[in-house]
Motif scaffolding. Sequence first.
Motif, short mmCIF file in Angstrom:
data_model
loop_
_atom_site.label_atom_id
_atom_site.label_comp_id
_atom_site.label_asym_id
_atom_site.label_seq_id
_atom_site.Cartn_x
_atom_site.Cartn_y
_atom_site.Cartn_z
N UNK A 54 0.78 -0.95 -0.04
CA UNK A 54 -0.37 0.33 -0.03
C UNK A 54 1.44 0.66 0.32
N UNK A 55 0.49 1.84 -1.17
CA UNK A 55 1.56 3.45 -1.44
C UNK A 55 0.90 4.60 0.18
N UNK A 56 1.89 4.93 0.49
CA UNK A 56 1.65 6.29 1.47
C UNK A 56 0.40 7.10 1.60
N UNK A 57 0.63 7.59 -0.10
CA UNK A 57 -0.68 8.63 -0.42
C UNK A 57 -2.32 7.51 -0.35
N UNK A 58 -2.20 6.40 -0.19
CA UNK A 58 -3.46 5.62 -0.09
C UNK A 58 -3.92 5.60 1.42
N UNK A 59 -3.17 5.92 2.07
CA UNK A 59 -3.28 4.99 3.59
C UNK A 59 -4.22 5.62 4.02
N UNK A 84 5.86 3.59 1.69
CA UNK A 84 5.11 2.00 1.51
C UNK A 84 4.58 2.14 2.51
N UNK A 85 3.45 1.90 3.00
CA UNK A 85 3.24 0.54 4.63
C UNK A 85 2.43 -0.08 4.68
N UNK A 86 2.87 -0.97 5.77
CA UNK A 86 2.10 -1.86 6.67
C UNK A 86 1.18 -1.61 7.91
N UNK A 87 0.26 -3.00 7.52
CA UNK A 87 -0.95 -2.34 8.95
C UNK A 87 -0.75 -3.43 9.34
N UNK A 88 -0.73 -3.47 10.70
CA UNK A 88 -0.69 -4.49 11.78
C UNK A 88 -1.72 -4.73 12.12
N UNK A 89 -3.08 -5.10 12.18
CA UNK A 89 -4.74 -5.60 12.37
C UNK A 89 -4.42 -7.01 12.91
N UNK A 90 -5.97 -6.67 13.93
CA UNK A 90 -6.48 -7.75 14.10
C UNK A 90 -7.18 -8.07 14.24
#
Length: 276
Positions: free
Chosen positions: A241-246, A269-275
Amino acid sequence: MEYYQFLFEGIPNDKRDILVALLNDIGFTGFEEADDSLKAFINIADLDQNDLDVVIATTDAKYSRSIIQEINWNEKWETSFEPVTVFEPGTAVPFVYVRAAFHQADTNAKIDIVITPKMSFGTGHHATTYLMAEQMSQIDFKNKTVIDFGTGTAVLAILAEKLGAANIIAIDNDDWSINNARENITANNCRHITLVRAETIDTAEKAAVILANINLNIITANLSVIKAAAEPAATLLFSGIMLHDEPLIISALKTAGIEIKEILYKNGWLAILTKS
């Protein structure tokens, strides 16, 4: 067969990964990086100038173009590939060392992975793969069922097995990736990875950990399926996921009822840790 070679010069490191990803999406099949330049290759018959113009407008990249004969991509890769060390977050502790078979193992790293990427993404060089591997060092995989959605080279599936996962379902919709993943799984002596060629996840089997390093559109289109395949309180890790799509991914996750635990950033870029 003839190819176009595009030479991009003066591309900052934080924009190079984005440019590579966008070019890959429109049919470019080979890349060669240097300190201050990027060469990108595409079969002449596959180039859509309109698509290229959109990428150039998005990245403000400048290029020159030439025609070359067909390239042996594996030979090209072997002459330029460098090993990658992924460190545990916020430390100088080597977590995983991703290398080719012709490189020596790094005995300082906790985990050693041998990868021949060919045309598939996933070596640790790309920021999204690095972020995924980095965060996997903090997740308990012991005896868990894992889904790797968009497996590519299978590097994350392989890492999951080496971290103790009992059952890994590695999914991709591309024949080349499936074949490459199979080679890499064999090279790393993995026994608990099942390769599946599919467009999405079969929710019949539930997973305690789901990895999805793909792109925004595919992730958002499959969030309901991902949630349905997740065990209660499963760990879900997203990237590509690109930063501007956060704002878009945050909104989509909240709408799907997926709890965001942490957002990580690297090179645009970003990564997202979720539950779940």
